[in-house]
Design an enzyme around this catalytic site. Sequence first.
Site, mmCIF file in Angstrom:
data_model
loop_
_atom_site.group_PDB
_atom_site.id
_atom_site.type_symbol
_atom_site.label_atom_id
_atom_site.label_comp_id
_atom_site.label_asym_id
_atom_site.label_seq_id
_atom_site.Cartn_x
_atom_site.Cartn_y
_atom_site.Cartn_z
ATOM 1 C CB ILE A 88 43.167 46.259 49.401
ATOM 2 C CG1 ILE A 88 43.556 44.955 49.730
ATOM 3 C CG2 ILE A 88 41.872 46.305 48.623
ATOM 4 C CD1 ILE A 88 42.585 44.108 50.657
ATOM 5 C CG HIS A 104 38.959 46.743 44.049
ATOM 6 N ND1 HIS A 104 39.401 45.880 43.165
ATOM 7 C CD2 HIS A 104 37.981 47.518 43.257
ATOM 8 C CE1 HIS A 104 38.816 45.944 42.128
ATOM 9 N NE2 HIS A 104 37.848 46.656 42.048
ATOM 10 C CB ALA A 212 55.322 43.345 37.739
#
Length: 225
Positions: A88, A104, A212
């Site tokens: 978000i 979301h 990541a």
Amino acid sequence: MQHIVVLTGAGMSAESGVKTFRDANGLWEGHDVMEVATPEGFAKNPELVLDFYNQRRKQLFEVEPNQAHKDLAKLEEHFKVTVVTQNIDDLHERAGSTNVIHLHGELLKVRSTFDTNDILDWKTDLVLGDVCKKGYQLRPHVVWFGEDVPMITKAMEICETADILLIIGTSMQVYPAAGLMHYTPANTPTYFIDPKPNIESKANLTVIAETATVGMKQLIEKLII
């Protein structure tokens, strides 16, 4: 131009200092998720819920996109890229990604409790008494447990057009988002970046068991020759 569809989750933003959704005991920032991330929790104690998201919003202004966000944005120089995120935060956008779908919801938006389509940009605290133009209380524009995921159909359609699928920093255990990888065409090259990979087998799957930032660096070297 090949179309890369990217599915991202909490692990994408973790290296920016955004805390992952919940820790091992199911608490989120010390709160039971049922208290702060359900319609019932909001009905029971709206002030607690609003304060909780106000704290998350403030935290968002204290963090920056990490190198993985930036590397993902760079892929747009070589591919058509669509990011479908469960996060978000706005770190994808701030890093330069131009086509982002938030499954979301978004922390920097609020919406009317009366009209779900009455959505406003919001960067300050949201308190009781902040109302929409029709006089109804505003709430965070976030999908809570037990609520529909309005963008899921669009995300499915996008996955159907993928030439390459990237999955970064998400366990792929939470539905409906977890089902998205099954909407890509058969044999679509799929790259899964996660330090603790746990993914069901899929044709043409490459697992990169890294964070990541490290995983994206390796992947860019593969994709951009």
